[in-house]
Design an enzyme around this catalytic site. Sequence first.
Site, mmCIF file in Angstrom:
data_model
loop_
_atom_site.group_PDB
_atom_site.id
_atom_site.type_symbol
_atom_site.label_atom_id
_atom_site.label_comp_id
_atom_site.label_asym_id
_atom_site.label_seq_id
_atom_site.Cartn_x
_atom_site.Cartn_y
_atom_site.Cartn_z
ATOM 1 N N LYS A 52 0.410 -63.956 -18.745
ATOM 2 C CA LYS A 52 -0.093 -65.174 -19.383
ATOM 3 C C LYS A 52 1.046 -65.946 -20.045
ATOM 4 O O LYS A 52 1.097 -67.177 -19.966
ATOM 5 C CB LYS A 52 -1.172 -64.806 -20.416
ATOM 6 C CG LYS A 52 -2.484 -64.380 -19.757
ATOM 7 C CD LYS A 52 -3.454 -63.690 -20.710
ATOM 8 C CE LYS A 52 -4.622 -63.140 -19.892
ATOM 9 N NZ LYS A 52 -5.584 -62.343 -20.645
ATOM 10 N N GLN A 96 -6.829 -60.183 -26.324
ATOM 11 C CA GLN A 96 -6.823 -59.411 -25.080
ATOM 12 C C GLN A 96 -7.759 -58.208 -25.191
ATOM 13 O O GLN A 96 -7.706 -57.459 -26.167
ATOM 14 C CB GLN A 96 -5.380 -58.953 -24.776
ATOM 15 C CG GLN A 96 -5.231 -58.228 -23.467
ATOM 16 C CD GLN A 96 -5.493 -59.130 -22.262
ATOM 17 O OE1 GLN A 96 -5.074 -60.277 -22.216
ATOM 18 N NE2 GLN A 96 -6.221 -58.612 -21.282
ATOM 19 N N ASP A 119 -10.974 -68.368 -23.394
ATOM 20 C CA ASP A 119 -11.543 -67.359 -22.484
ATOM 21 C C ASP A 119 -13.014 -67.644 -22.195
ATOM 22 O O ASP A 119 -13.584 -67.076 -21.263
ATOM 23 C CB ASP A 119 -11.440 -65.956 -23.114
ATOM 24 C CG ASP A 119 -10.331 -65.109 -22.495
ATOM 25 O OD1 ASP A 119 -9.865 -65.457 -21.398
ATOM 26 O OD2 ASP A 119 -9.965 -64.103 -23.123
#
Length: 284
Positions: A52, A96, A119
Amino acid sequence: MAQRIDGKALAARYKAKAAAEAAALREKGVQPRLAVVLAGENPASKTYVAGKARDCAECGILSDVIELPEQTGEQELLARVAALNANRAVHGVLVQLPLPAHISTSRVIHAIAPEKDVDGFTPVNVGRMVLGEECFLPCTPAGCLAMLQSTGVPLAGKDAVVIGRSNIVGKPMALLLTAQDVTVTLCHSHTEHLREKCAAADILIAAVGRAGFVTADMVKPGAIVIDVGINRGTDGRLCGDVDFAAANERASFITPVPGGVGLMTRAMLMHNTVKAARLQSAAL
Ligand code: NDP
């Protein structure tokens, strides 16, 4: 032989678009910025986070990786998220997953400001998605949809089977397909007659997490097959949920692993981050 849906080429197009939008925002004095919180030592998570950060650098997005030790308490993590929510220079906040077992994933995800939830996991964004309202779409199903659309095959009226009903892949995938006028059967570990259901599907999306789960007899001739799975095969190599060689003989289009959905997931995160920066700067 199926046509390959080239995740690499499609992701490159989405990333180039995100980079151009990031450059336009910078010209207006807005530097898009993503903060990624990584708690613990999960090696796969570390690899994903590094990917990322690389994507951000490629797209002209600033990225901060906040690494916290495995024993970090939930309150400490929530305080970090609150600080990132309050930091106006940060447009996207991503925690994460998976989190260490002693931390409540839902409490942490719920704490992310919806306008920074790149997300698309917070209840506000999930609710908006269900209602068909403007929101941040979760990156993996959004990437799968983009791959389906890239085939040029009209989706409306088709029958799809999604195998897997997780909150981050299967469930939102079913919703996004329904919004495209696809008729969806969402399958899981209790589904009866799974093989027959799959074999009747025009679109088959596998998100199970088991190498070789989808065999040739589960693929309708001419179907579009999207393989979300990321597994290690018995030979130690990365593979999806689909027996690629066998499905390749029957499908009309198929995604490879690696080089498929994973790359699109990453590209969609760049898209969402730039969108977050654009919306937040417009709101000033
Ligand atoms: P989960 O483990 O959360 O969900 C797996 C789903 O598969 C569950 O709904 C489960 O059913 C279902 N399942 C398990 N066994 C069977 C079975 N025998 N028959 C039918 N359904 C079954 O996984 P995720 O959704 O998080 O991920 C799925 C896969 O996709 C993994 O390999 C993961 O690594 C990969 N992934 C890839 C991404 C990418 O970018 N390419 C992003 C995210 C995930 P039940 O609900 O009944 O338990």
